[in-house]
Design an enzyme around this catalytic site. Structure first.
Site, PDB file in Angstrom:
ATOM      1  N   ASP A 194     -29.055  28.541  70.615  1.00  0.00           N
ATOM      2  CA  ASP A 194     -28.917  28.277  69.190  1.00  0.00           C
ATOM      3  C   ASP A 194     -29.936  27.277  68.660  1.00  0.00           C
ATOM      4  OD1 ASP A 194     -27.989  26.030  70.421  1.00  0.00           O
ATOM      5  OD2 ASP A 194     -25.974  26.085  69.557  1.00  0.00           O
ATOM      6  N   THR A 249     -29.238  33.525  75.760  1.00  0.00           N
ATOM      7  CA  THR A 249     -28.543  33.108  74.555  1.00  0.00           C
ATOM      8  C   THR A 249     -28.897  31.667  74.227  1.00  0.00           C
ATOM      9  OG1 THR A 249     -26.552  32.126  75.539  1.00  0.00           O
ATOM     10  CG2 THR A 249     -26.634  34.526  75.376  1.00  0.00           C
ATOM     11  N   SER A 275     -27.329  31.664  79.592  1.00  0.00           N
ATOM     12  CA  SER A 275     -26.670  31.184  78.383  1.00  0.00           C
ATOM     13  C   SER A 275     -26.826  29.688  78.228  1.00  0.00           C
ATOM     14  CB  SER A 275     -25.177  31.542  78.412  1.00  0.00           C
ATOM     15  OG  SER A 275     -24.534  31.026  77.274  1.00  0.00           O
ATOM     16  N   ASP A 276     -27.097  29.270  77.000  1.00  0.00           N
ATOM     17  CA  ASP A 276     -26.973  27.869  76.653  1.00  0.00           C
ATOM     18  C   ASP A 276     -25.491  27.506  76.726  1.00  0.00           C
ATOM     19  OD1 ASP A 276     -27.741  25.340  75.715  1.00  0.00           O
ATOM     20  OD2 ASP A 276     -27.321  25.911  73.645  1.00  0.00           O
ATOM     21  N   LYS A 277     -25.194  26.227  76.909  1.00  0.00           N
ATOM     22  CA  LYS A 277     -23.802  25.797  77.025  1.00  0.00           C
ATOM     23  C   LYS A 277     -23.188  25.480  75.671  1.00  0.00           C
ATOM     24  CE  LYS A 277     -22.826  21.555  78.135  1.00  0.00           C
ATOM     25  NZ  LYS A 277     -22.057  21.116  76.926  1.00  0.00           N
TER      26      LYS A 277
END
Length: 916
Positions: free
Chosen positions: A644, A642, A338-340
């Site tokens: 964005d 994940t 996951s991205d943070k």
């Protein structure tokens, strides 16, 4: 590589642009501060090409459509269609071909995400640029920029190419699309270390990023595909998407099934023709009947329906699926990368620590909603009883240009995120921005500038007192302060103690800000740098600010770990911040973390070890993210990624399941992904995993129903041929059974709800064949049960009871269908008993399907038209009693089999049978 690329590549030098000083960068690009001439720009445009990304090569529509037929399951269906056509059953042929066409169209429509992802990146490039040509500033199309151009930037601009900055004035650039860092980066023309990570290259402005504040200008050093965003575009085009585990397994299963069907049909044909001397045409029809009975024609349709139902359920839980197979893949995910920023965290800066001269206050609450409380050593305190704290918060509120307000039920912020965090902290203490600004109106201001590293405001109260409030970098403010505020007044400033406090707060991953004040003469109405630089300020506090993890993300991470899923955070943010967020999320062992540069020189084996053992990676580039995903996949893990930003797109595409943020995510990230989270909430991934596991369970249930029933039909036909008896089922009757049971019974399994404890078991092994272990036992076990009842009932009625062949076949068909219907009830739970806790009655679709099947079989048995079409006849009540008794016997035997299997597995694992 074309000529323009060769020309541009030939200009590259070993020293990276960010490590060169501005004059050296100008020299390397054969430019000057006055810019290029129009003639020179035209020549370079011919040499380097336009500042744009090349569109991807796309296959033609016809080729894209027909390559979806290249699938072993499609071949099996086409073979089944050919068999029914040979038998002259054109309706059934049309139904099977319709299934083939539907599956092909679904794949065709869902194809093309890589091309769309590249299109989305191209749309991020700025359409215009302000460049210096012939000594004059001119707005030109950004695609006409060339290396050596001088480009001007101001707040609101999208950077049109990669620039080596020459001069800046308070320039801050939002680089989240490239680095994932939530705070705008302060830029400077000073050269940085050549080994600096992408997020630390403060001397560069990268194409596609957004100027948040200030202004500046720089020399174009890279255009088009040679920019950072261009490199990501190229990586995205080169990344290969992986087949989902289910698709791989279904292909393997299809090959196995095709071989078995061909061999059995051929052997049966040969035996019947040469050994039992059946007529050639009759044996051909019998072999075709055997093949058709063995092929689960409805399985691809049921798979598609099960996946589509999963899509609908996930959409209701804010997870939008873009590709059907991703639904099932989620169920086998063993690692989530996951991205943070914006995924595990809110992408909303929050004040968590206020360190005054006497106390350290903690502040709860996240985001821009002014909800939270204050504490000292985890003991709640009232802010209005803490005058020193109130003075700090008031100063942070007044020395501030951000606004926080409620819009449509949500709290939003306009301005700098750090300043917005100070406003929210003040509002949590009950301070109203409008009332405070009326009580202490602002008289003058010095905006924040990177050269001075502070912002200062001058205020006068209604009694005529004047105050300067100062906020900025702690190191700078400590130089300007000689006292500190305490409960009794002021005290001398112990700088060593404050430096220690700074290290302590920074170790928590919090960004530091200092706030100070000084009373000045009543008649002072202006503020300039001399008033600040003369010092004499009183330090009010250190403030620790962080983009905190979502509360629901913390819970979701715990749920994932309980489900046997490792969660790894891969972010472009600073190492200390990533480590602190990792600790709060419960990741890793003592928040072990690695920075991106540590991955640069390691080989594939070492990288795989690091990827497996470490759960927090910081300061990562797009290449690092992609390599980490590949390293985890090389270890056999099914990876969900994940993100964005554009920087996440290559890794999103490579991952087994790419998950993009729907709200704050870029279009490039969405188009590279299989799933989009409508609420940007990591917790929605855990819900999606649960639905994915349910979908896979339902597909397994469909296989567990269709294969034994088809095998039971095949055994019935084979044994009749081996024994030289009349066929208990004719080819047309076989097709009827396959059709009605697929449409009703097997289809009902696609709608099944999740089994109890679905998220308490580990992810399934993606390398495990679809048919293995328990399935290889259950399928022949049930097939033999159905064969014994169907074949035995047929032989009994024909040889013992002496009834007609039509009546015996009608009874045999209803016996087979009844056994399938009762076996369906067993499959409400694959391993557990269905009678306790009324699980048998929790599935409405099963009972509806059985009701429809009863109506179909009654018409099949008693309607005259059916007698004509299928060669059946009416049967009596005594026949129905035997048929229902057999169905009930199948149900009871399978439930007993579950009990035995659970006990055997429990003894092997040394656990209680109920836990199996």
């Amino acid at each position: 590589m074309d000529e323009s690329q060769n020309a541009q590549a030939s200009k590259a030098e070993p020293t990276p642009w960010h490590a060169l000083d501005p004059d050296a960068a100008l020299h390397e690009r054969d430019s000057r501060r006055e810019g290029l001439s129009a003639d020179a720009a035209r020549e370079r445009l011919d040499e380097y090409g336009r500042n744009q990304l090349r569109p991807p090569e796309q296959a033609g529509l016809i080729r894209r459509f027909f390559r979806h037929f290249h699938n072993i399951l499609i071949y099996i269906l086409l073979a089944a269609a050919a068999g029914t056509a040979v038998l002259g059953h054109w309706v059934d042929t049309g139904v099977i071909l319709a299934v083939v066409l539907i599956n092909t169209l679904i794949g065709f429509v869902q194809e093309g995400k890589a091309e769309k992802a590249l299109d989305a990146i191209r749309k991020m490039l700025s359409p215009h640029a302000l460049a210096l040509r012939d000594g004059h500033r001119r707005e030109i199309p950004a695609e006409e920029l060339v290396p050596g151009d001088i480009v001007y930037l101001q707040a609101g601009d999208r950077v049109p190419a990669d620039l080596r900055l020459i001069e800046v004035k308070n320039l801050r650039v939002e680089e989240a699309v490239l680095t994932g860092e939530s705070v705008a980066v302060e830029k400077s023309p000073e050269a940085v270390d050549r080994e600096a990570d992408l997020g630390d290259r403060t001397s560069m402005a990268f194409s596609g990023t957004l100027v948040a504040f200030g202004r500046g200008h720089g020399v174009v050093v890279a255009t088009g595909e040679h920019t950072e965003i261009g490199r990501i575009s190229s990586m995205l085009g080169e990344v290969e998407s992986l087949q989902t585990p289910l698709v791989r397994q279904m292909e393997q299963f299809g090959r196995w099934l095709a071989g078995v069907v061909v061999v059995i049909s051929a052997v049966t044909f040969a035996f019947g023709y040469w050994v039992r001397s059946y007529p050639l045409d009759e044996m051909f029809l019998a072999a075709a009947s055997l093949a058709v009975s063995s092929i689960p024609e409805g399985l691809p349709a049921i798979m598609t329906i099960a996946l589509a139902i999963g899509v609908q359920k996930m959409a209701r839980r804010n997870a939008i699926i873009r590709r059907l197979p991703a639904v099932e893949t989620l169920g086998s995910v063993s690692t989530i990368c996951s991205d943070k920023t914006g995924t595990l965290t809110r992408n909303e800066m929050t004040v968590q620590t206020v360190r005054t001269g006497i106390e350290e206050y903690g502040i709860s609450g996240v985001g821009y909603a002014p909800q939270g409380h204050f504490s000292i050593d985890d003991q709640a305190v009232e802010a209005d009883e803490q005058p020193t704290l109130l003075e700090v918060l008031r100063a942070g509120l007044l020395c501030n240009d951000a606004q926080v307000f409620e819009r449509d039920g949500d709290w939003v912020m306009e301005g700098d995120p750090t300043e917005g965090a100070l406003v929210v902290a003040a509002r949590k203490a009950g301070l109203d921005p409008h009332l405070e600004s009326e009580r202490l109106p602002r008289t003058d201001v010095i905006p924040f500038e990177s050269d001075h590293r502070y912002m200062a405001t001058l205020h006068h109260d209604h009694e005529g007192h004047a105050y300067i409030y100062l906020k900025g970098a702690p190191e700078r403010l400590l130089e300007l302060c000689d006292q500190v505020r305490t409960a009794e007044g002021v005290d001398s400033l112990a700088r060593d103690d404050w430096h220690q406090a700074m290290e302590t707060i920074a170790a928590r991953g919090q960004r530091l800000l200092a706030i100070a004040t000084r009373e000045v003469a009543r008649d002072q109405r202006e503020l300039d740098y001399e008033h600040i630089d003369e010092g004499g300020f009183v330090l009010l506090a250190l403030v620790g600010i962080i983009d905190p993890p979502r509360d629901e993300a913390i819970q979701a991470v715990a749920e994932c770990r309980e489900a046997g899923i490792r969660v790894k955070m891969i972010t472009g943010d600073h190492l200390a911040t990533a480590r602190a967020i990792g600790e709060q999320l419960g990741l890793g062992r003592d928040a072990e973390a690695h920075a991106g540069h540590e991955l640069d020189d390691v080989d594939a084996d070492r990288l795989a070890q690091m990827a497996e053992s470490t759960d927090v990676f910081a300061r990562t580039s797009p290449e690092h993210k992609l390599r980490l995903v590949q390293a985890l996949q090389s270890s056999g893990r099914i990876v969900a990624m994940t993100g964005d930003g554009v920087n996440d797109a290559p890794a999103l595409k490579r991952a087994d399941v790419g998950v993009a943020m729907g709200g704050k995510g870029t279009e490039a990230a969405k188009e590279a992904s299989e799933m989009v989270l409508a609420d940007d909430n990591f917790a929605s991934i855990a819900h999606a995993v649960e639905e994915g596991r349910t979908v896979y369970d339902n597909i397994r249930k469909a296989i567990l129903h269709m294969l034994p029933t088809n095998a039971g039909q095949s055994l019935t036909i084979m044994m009749a041929i081996l024994m030289g008896l009349a066929l208990p089922l004719t080819p047309v009757q076989v097709l009827w059974v396959n059709m009605v049971t697929s449409v009703t019974l097997a289809m009902a399994l696609a709608f099944e709800r999740a089994e109890p404890g679905v998220m308490q078991r580990p992810p399934r092994d993606p390398d495990q064949p679809l048919l293995s272990g328990f399935l290889l036992w259950r399928i022949p076990f049930v097939a033999v049960l159905l064969w014994l009842g169907t074949f035995g009932h047929f032989v009994y009625m024909e040889t013992v009871a002496g009834v007609s062949e039509e009546l015996a076949r009608t009874i045999a068909i209803n016996t087979l269908v009844a056994g399938q219907a009762f076996y369906l009830l067993n499959l409400r739970l694959i391993h557990q008993p269905v009678l306790p806790r009324l699980e048998l009655f929790r599935s409405h679709t099963m009972w509806i399907a059985i009701g429809i099947l009863v109506l179909l079989q009654v018409s099949f048995t008693y309607a005259p038209v059916m007698h004509t079409l299928f060669g059946t006849t009416a049967i009596g009540p005594g026949d129905w009693l035997r048929i229902l008794a057999f169905g009930l016997a199948v149900f009871v035997v399978v439930e007993l089999e579950k009990l035995v299997v659970r006990q055997v597995l429990a003894r092997r694992r040394g656990i209680a049978p109920a836990a199996v």
